[in-house]
Enzyme design. Structure first.
Site, PDB file in Angstrom:
ATOM      1  N   ALA A 167     -22.645  24.421  21.164  1.00 36.23           N
ATOM      2  CA  ALA A 167     -23.495  24.372  22.359  1.00 36.23           C
ATOM      3  C   ALA A 167     -22.858  23.557  23.478  1.00 36.23           C
ATOM      4  O   ALA A 167     -23.075  23.846  24.650  1.00 36.23           O
ATOM      5  CB  ALA A 167     -24.858  23.791  21.991  1.00 36.23           C
ATOM      6  N   CYS A 168     -22.034  22.573  23.124  1.00 36.43           N
ATOM      7  CA  CYS A 168     -21.450  21.723  24.162  1.00 36.43           C
ATOM      8  C   CYS A 168     -20.368  22.454  24.960  1.00 36.43           C
ATOM      9  O   CYS A 168     -19.922  21.979  25.984  1.00 36.43           O
ATOM     10  CB  CYS A 168     -20.887  20.432  23.558  1.00 36.43           C
ATOM     11  SG  CYS A 168     -19.596  20.684  22.348  1.00 36.43           S
ATOM     12  N   HIS A 169     -19.953  23.636  24.500  1.00 29.48           N
ATOM     13  CA  HIS A 169     -18.953  24.416  25.229  1.00 29.48           C
ATOM     14  C   HIS A 169     -19.549  25.714  25.747  1.00 29.48           C
ATOM     15  O   HIS A 169     -18.837  26.675  26.002  1.00 29.48           O
ATOM     16  CB  HIS A 169     -17.745  24.712  24.335  1.00 29.48           C
ATOM     17  CG  HIS A 169     -16.991  23.484  23.966  1.00 29.48           C
ATOM     18  ND1 HIS A 169     -16.168  22.837  24.839  1.00 29.48           N
ATOM     19  CD2 HIS A 169     -16.986  22.759  22.828  1.00 29.48           C
ATOM     20  CE1 HIS A 169     -15.658  21.769  24.254  1.00 29.48           C
ATOM     21  NE2 HIS A 169     -16.147  21.697  23.039  1.00 29.48           N
TER      22      HIS A 169
END
Length: 164
Positions: free
Chosen positions: A109-111
Site C-alpha cells: 500500500a505504501c507504493h
C-alpha cells in the site's frame, strides 16, 4: 506447502498415480525436484453449520499458462490466505486495469500508484520484469470456491485476450 490449521493452505499438487492407481497429489516425489511439475492449488477450510469443516480446493491456473506463472516468495512460512504470483509477459498493473471487478494489488500500500519494481521482490533477487508482473491475491475468511472461480476466470480471459 503453506499452511495454517484454521485458515487454509497453498500447495503444489499433481495428477501422478502410484502403482495402486491412487493419486499422489502433494506426495509426488517429482514436486521436490522439478519446479515445473504439478499445479498450484488453494485449499481453504470453510466454516459450516455443522461441526464439520468443508474444504474447497481450486487449482489449474498454471495449466492455463504453462511455464509462465511463478510463485514469488518461499512456499513455507507464508500467510496461508495470500498468494503473490507473476505471469510472464504481463505487467501486473495492466492486468488489474483490465479486470476492475477484482480487488487485488501489485505491491504494498505504501507504493500505491507507482509502477516500479517492488523493493521487497528486488531484495529477494527477482528480476525487474518479474517484479513488475507481480500480482498479490488474498482470500478473506468467508471466501468460497465460487469466489475463487470468479477471480480466476476474468484474469485468464484478460491474459489470453490481450487485454492486459
Amino acid at each position: 506447502m503453506r499452511s495454517s490449521a484454521d485458515r487454509g493452505r497453498v500447495c503444489r499438487r499433481c495428477g501422478c498415480r502410484d502403482h495402486q492407481r491412487s493419486q499422489l497429489g502433494t506426495r509426488c516425489p517429482r514436486l521436490a525436484t522439478d519446479r515445473t511439475h504439478g499445479t498450484w492449488t488453494f485449499a481453504v477450510d470453510l466454516p459450516s453449520p455443522s461441526a464439520k469443516r468443508t474444504t474447497i480446493r481450486r487449482g489449474g491456473l498454471t495449466d492455463r499458462f504453462p511455464g509462465r506463472i511463478h510463485l514469488n516468495g518461499p512456499v513455507d512460512g507464508c500467510l496461508p490466505n495470500t498468494l503473490n504470483i507473476s505471469i510472464d509477459g504481463i505487467q501486473g498493473h495492466e492486468l488489474l486495469e483490465a479486470v476492475p471487478q477484482i480487488a487485488a494489488s501489485t505491491g504494498s500500500a505504501c507504493h500505491s500508484g507507482e509502477h516500479q519494481p517492488s523493493p521487497v521482490l528486488s531484495v529477494m533477487g527477482l528480476p525487474d520484469s518479474r517484479s513488475l508482473a507481480a500480482l498479490r491475491l488474498s482470500l478473506g475468511r468467508w471466501a468460497t470456491a465460487d469466489d475463487i472461480d470468479r477471480t480466476v476466470e476474468p484474469l485468464t480471459a484478460a491474459c489470453l485476450g490481450g487485454n492486459a
